[in-house]
Design an enzyme around this catalytic site. Structure first.
Site, PDB file in Angstrom:
ATOM      1  N   LYS A 152      32.352  34.697  20.105  1.00 32.31           N
ATOM      2  CA  LYS A 152      32.818  36.057  19.791  1.00 32.31           C
ATOM      3  C   LYS A 152      32.010  37.070  20.613  1.00 32.31           C
ATOM      4  O   LYS A 152      30.849  37.334  20.323  1.00 32.31           O
ATOM      5  CB  LYS A 152      32.654  36.360  18.301  1.00 32.31           C
ATOM      6  N   GLY A 182      21.778  40.763  20.500  1.00 31.73           N
ATOM      7  CA  GLY A 182      22.321  42.055  20.117  1.00 31.73           C
ATOM      8  C   GLY A 182      21.306  42.853  19.333  1.00 31.73           C
ATOM      9  O   GLY A 182      20.092  42.659  19.477  1.00 31.73           O
ATOM     10  N   SER A 183      21.799  43.720  18.476  1.00 32.91           N
ATOM     11  CA  SER A 183      20.913  44.653  17.784  1.00 32.91           C
ATOM     12  C   SER A 183      20.064  43.929  16.743  1.00 32.91           C
ATOM     13  O   SER A 183      20.434  42.870  16.217  1.00 32.91           O
ATOM     14  CB  SER A 183      21.730  45.750  17.112  1.00 32.91           C
ATOM     15  N   GLU A 220      18.204  36.929  19.837  1.00 35.30           N
ATOM     16  CA  GLU A 220      17.450  37.742  20.792  1.00 35.30           C
ATOM     17  C   GLU A 220      17.822  39.177  20.464  1.00 35.30           C
ATOM     18  O   GLU A 220      18.991  39.551  20.533  1.00 35.30           O
ATOM     19  CB  GLU A 220      17.872  37.340  22.207  1.00 35.30           C
ATOM     20  N   CYS A 279      17.964  45.103  26.813  1.00 33.08           N
ATOM     21  CA  CYS A 279      16.901  44.906  25.823  1.00 33.08           C
ATOM     22  C   CYS A 279      15.550  44.802  26.526  1.00 33.08           C
ATOM     23  O   CYS A 279      14.512  44.980  25.911  1.00 33.08           O
ATOM     24  CB  CYS A 279      17.172  43.697  24.956  1.00 33.08           C
ATOM     25  N   GLU A 330      14.158  51.693  19.228  1.00 27.41           N
ATOM     26  CA  GLU A 330      14.886  51.346  20.447  1.00 27.41           C
ATOM     27  C   GLU A 330      16.095  52.280  20.567  1.00 27.41           C
ATOM     28  O   GLU A 330      16.970  52.261  19.705  1.00 27.41           O
ATOM     29  CB  GLU A 330      15.348  49.889  20.372  1.00 27.41           C
TER      30      GLU A 330
END
Ligand code: UN1
Length: 505
Positions: free
Chosen positions: A186, A238-239, A260, A294, A403
């Site tokens: 996805k 992702g977040s 990650e 990131c 972030e």
């Protein structure tokens, strides 16, 4: 056939979104999803109906049905598929790099570079069959050997972010496949077209039906994946919020998880550093890809004696940094991925200034940039430098802690190297760090003292190579690292085989 059924037909120039399930490209039956060009108001890049819950079940079933055959396919044959897919990516790098720039907002050069990088990653894993596949130990018992072999997890879920829409999927899917797993993937719904392109390349390379399944849709699909009883592992980039939520669910179900997540990566510049090199590397680390990595440099720690000169030089370089449509070759920095993302960052900058940060360059309200008006689209933001006043850490400034995932660099000044290390470690994250000095003693100190997964000495904080581990320390990552030999730690488990012949030794 029911002729009243509505079928989404994309207008010319807009790519049709399709899902790839059990080796077939299918229309979805869910709500309409469109990916937009963030650099041009209202320009649709791709559109189609989303996948639904039922599609998750079908994709999982296809992946399960294909799992045993694929696991038993020799690794060299699995790798050969990846090698052919890499050639396919290279052949389409220009066209798909352009699509990437239109869909995600990074520059054309970065878009083309990313497609080529995906090909390079596929080639690295395509050669996995030539590398050691396990270990052999002596046995304390006569006539016995002990083998440690590696086996695939089975059916692996892959959930990927918008910012590297083909490279990150490549570095998850290639090791998953070469180690014999089947995949249900996805991608981020903002960048579905590039996901289709990677699946197309693998399909053209002869990947058997069911081995890779691609479902395009909202985050709800990711939740359905992690809750699916057939799932044997889940890899996510992702977040931090989503990564932690998925990791908690996976742990609750006993499913291995690799996540990650965030970074608040520092660049440290000591007084003896080559300033020209450091300024350029900080510029690239903070503002390439509009800061949407990131691994981007988002904190800058400057030794007091060179701080003013460094900032003057950085601002002079930024004066020549063109912001605009990323498909224009003269442009250095495109938009954020969406207006909403840019609005969030603008709000973050205003909060930081309200909390006492000094606006040194750009800013939330900059309408002009280098004398030229920023494009009208709200997704554009000027590169921004904030300085947080000195004083002992910790400081409670949002631009120092959170972030932003955009072109915002937050500066603090350090008295000496130890102070700089302290400031660099003053973060819950520990993904990457850039350290600029020519003093080998300080470099060795940095290796010991900086709590990060990736340390760049005299180069920018972003970047990764396929053959070495990638991932963070502290709260940047969860589970085994990615890429290189590290990837097999996640995508396989070991079986320890006590082996003797059938007759007495
Ligand atoms: C890079 O620095 O080139 O999501 C890659 C990200 C990272 C990848 C960075 N997982 O930005």
């Amino acid at each position: 056939m029911d002729m009243t059924q509505t079928r989404h037909v994309a207008p010319p120039g807009i790519a049709d979104l399709r899902h790839y399930i059990d080796g077939r490209w299918e229309e979805g039956t869910g709500e309409l999803l469109t990916s937009m060009n963030p650099a041009r108001n209202g320009e649709v890049v791709a559109g189609g109906a989303q996948a639904t819950t039922g599609d998750v079940d079908r994709a999982m079933a296809a992946a399960r049905a294909a799992a045993r055959g694929w696991a038993r396919t020799p690794m060299h044959e699995r790798g050969a598929v990846l090698m052919r897919a890499a050639d396919h990516l290279d052949a389409h790098a220009q066209a798909w790099g352009l699509e990437l720039a239109r869909e995600e907002g990074k520059t054309l050069a970065e878009g083309i570079g990313e497609v080529s990088r995906a090909a390079q990653i596929l080639r690295y894993y395509g050669n996995e069959g030539d590398r050691p596949a396990g270990e052999v130990f002596s046995s304390p018992r006569r006539g016995e050997r002990i083998l440690v072999t590696r086996k695939p997890l089975g059916v692996v879920g892959v959930v990927t972010p918008f910012n590297f829409p083909i490279a990150i999927p490549a570095w998850k899917i290639a090791p998953a496949l070469v180690h014999g797993n089947t995949v249900v993937w996805k991608p981020a719904s903002a960048v579905p077209l590039l996901a289709m392109r990677l699946a197309e390349a693998l399909d053209a390379a002869g990947l058997p039906a069911g081995v890779l399944n691609l479902l395009i849709g909202s985050g709800a699909l990711g939740n359905q994946l992690v809750e699916h009883p057939g799932l044997d592992g889940l890899t996510f980039t992702g977040s931090t919020g989503v990564g932690r939520a998925l990791s908690a669910k996976a742990a609750g179900r006993g499913v291995p998880m690799q996540a990650e997540m965030g970074g608040k990566n520092a660049a440290l510049v000591l007084a003896d550093a080559d300033l020209e090199l450091a300024v350029e590397q900080v510029l690239f680390g903070a503002f390439r890809s509009t800061g949407q990595k990131c691994t981007a440099t988002s904190r800058l720690i400057l030794a007091e004696p060179i701080a003013d000169e460094f900032l003057d030089r950085l601002h002079a370089r930024l004066d020549g940094w063109r912001v605009g449509d990323p498909t224009d070759p003269a442009v250095h920095m495109g938009p954020l991925v969406s207006e909403a993302a840019a609005d969030d960052i603008r709000a973050g900058i205003r909060t930081a200034v309200g909390q006492g940060a000094r606006l040194a360059y750009g800013g939330a309200d900059a309408e002009k940039y280098d004398g030229v008006a920023l494009p009208a689209e709200r997704s554009f933001l000027a590169p921004t430098v904030l300085e947080v006043p000195g004083g002992p850490s910790p400081v409670a400034n949002t631009a120092w802690r959170d972030e932003f995932f955009g072109p915002v660099l937050t500066v603090r000044r350090a008295a000496d190297a130890d102070d700089a290390f302290r400031l660099a470690n003053d973060s819950e994250f520990g993904l990457s760090c850039a350290f600029f000095t020519q003093d080998i003693t300080r470099i060795l100190d940095a290796v010991d003292d900086l709590d990060v997964g990736i340390l760049h000495v005299n180069s920018e904080s972003a970047g990764a190579d396929p053959h070495v581990p990638f991932g963070g320390a502290k709260k940047s990552g969860f589970g085994p690292k990615e890429q290189g030999g590290a990837a097999k730690e996640f995508f396989t488990h070991t079986t320890t085989v006590y082996l003797t012949g059938g007759s007495p030794a």
